[in-house]
Scaffold this motif. Sequence first.
Motif, PDB file in Angstrom:
ATOM      1  N   MET A 464      22.170 -67.855  19.532  1.00 17.63           N
ATOM      2  CA  MET A 464      22.764 -67.268  18.174  1.00 17.63           C
ATOM      3  C   MET A 464      23.886 -68.298  17.829  1.00 17.63           C
ATOM      4  N   ILE A 466      27.258 -68.665  15.118  1.00 17.40           N
ATOM      5  CA  ILE A 466      27.978 -68.049  14.423  1.00 17.40           C
ATOM      6  C   ILE A 466      28.739 -68.761  13.215  1.00 17.40           C
ATOM      7  N   ASN A 471      26.306 -63.959  11.646  1.00 18.89           N
ATOM      8  CA  ASN A 471      25.478 -64.497  12.613  1.00 18.89           C
ATOM      9  C   ASN A 471      24.239 -65.174  11.982  1.00 18.89           C
ATOM     10  N   TYR A 473      20.658 -66.826  13.234  1.00 21.09           N
ATOM     11  CA  TYR A 473      19.483 -66.778  14.337  1.00 21.09           C
ATOM     12  C   TYR A 473      18.399 -68.033  14.216  1.00 21.09           C
TER      13      TYR A 473
END
Length: 560
Positions: A464, A466, A471, A473
């Motif tokens: 993941m 940031i 977030n 993906y």
Amino acid sequence: MNADFWNDKRPAGVDSSIDLTAYRSVVEVFDRSCERFAQRPAFSNLGVTLDYAQLQAHARAFAGWLQQHTSLRPGDRIAIQMPNVLQYPIAVFGALLAGLVVVNTNPLYTVREMRHQFKDAGVRALVYLNLFGDKVEQVLDDTDIEFLIEARMGDLLPAPKSWLVNLLVAKVKKMVPLYHLPQAVRFRQVLHAQLQAVAVAVGQDDTAVLQYTGGTTGQAKGAMLTHGNLIANMLQVQACFSQRGEGGERMIEPGQEVMIAPLPLYHVYAFTANCMCMMASGNHNVLITNPRDIGGFIKELKKWRFTGLLGLNTLFVALMDHPQFSSLDFSSLKVTNSGGTALSTATAERWEALTGCRIVEGYGLTETSPVACANPYGPSAQLGSVGIPLPGTAVKVIDDQGVELALGERGELCIQGPQVMKGYWNNPQASADTLDSDGWLKTGDIAIISSDGFVRIVDRKKDMIIVSGFNVYPNEVEEVVMGHPNVASCAAIGVADSRTGEAVKLFVVPRGAGLDLEELKQFCKANLTGYKVPHQIVLRESLPMTAVGKILRRELRDEG
């Protein structure tokens, strides 16, 4: 979520329970299948087909030799390091008949990787193809290996073709390196000894296989898969095979299917799907030794009226990109299974348009033997999901504090079921970190369970990204980019950014010469929220992958 939640969500013909008492061991599954389907083809490769009676006779001879010519005892570890050749299933089932624990080993491993696995598992015997003899010689003194069995490409061919093929491989194609292992016994010699195996008592709790994790997120660990784990997964998958088609027929008929097997059998996905599930149902596996040779692969496909194919996203794309693929006869193809890595919607739609067969995506881990979830066959399959849990399997998602989340919420996927491993070999801490006292396995994957019971994998927890507190993906970014017609494959990772903390970096392998970087950036902006748009795009000729085509984001991150 309790396993009963999915009972009314399964397609017609699929039971919601399995009988775990049906078999005591994988050996019992093997013997029963060989007797029931004795004259049916089991495995084909290099123009040779073994029926189930021949496979059983060879496996028993292999087991007999191990019992009478080595000091190996039940529970000892034997590594099998071969690509998809006929010697592989013979060695696996022979080793299990002798009560040994199989350690599946990638033949493309480096000496360092071989050394780690062999030492960690305490391997005492090794079966290898002579193409990798030089690496065996280099690693031998650093391990506990005492017994070597050397296979050659022509072992199962009749004379003089056997001799000619071995000569061609060694002298003309120069595929056999220089090495010196005089203590090695020829595989062909082992079979020709025709020694009788002595039955060994093994039970469901005994370890059958040490299956090492792919190492995509760190040091590879040996998952202890018991006879019971493998039996459970065979029965669970067979329950899915019983799904009824429009005419009431089973999707997979025992003893009637021709399954193409291009993925390496030493990998848990193909190991269970081809070596175990297809064997248990008496079906025919056509082994593809070198699936990277797409031209040769397609040439082999032309020989068969194949009904099933096991693959994954990168392989499907490579096949479809070959000009000869569309000329194949797909009239018998009714099952295409995908696993191991995420299937992109663009790939799935293109495959169905070309072949007329919908790809069914599933999900699993080395630690779950491996299948945990699978889509129904046919139109009920949901693109973008990995389907529903197999019979007898429960799944849930949890937050960072371990609290179970409601349907529709995003969290770490956990799995509970009879196919979940016993634990990691000689690694109690890693076992405790992954398995709780109730048998729930933390997968490290982020997922959403929908109200209809379908599971969607969002991404690896560790992958993941940031960006400014949001977030991102990688799978979502990659899914969008794969929809661009001039992208063959791609991978997204997070890189440090002084302004946003992390930013998305995208690696792209173009399809042909028609990819314009600026146009690709605009494509991303049109399809992704601003913070998800790649900050950097790098064109590559290839991406680092595992043997089964899973892209190694970790290696891309390590490159900086």
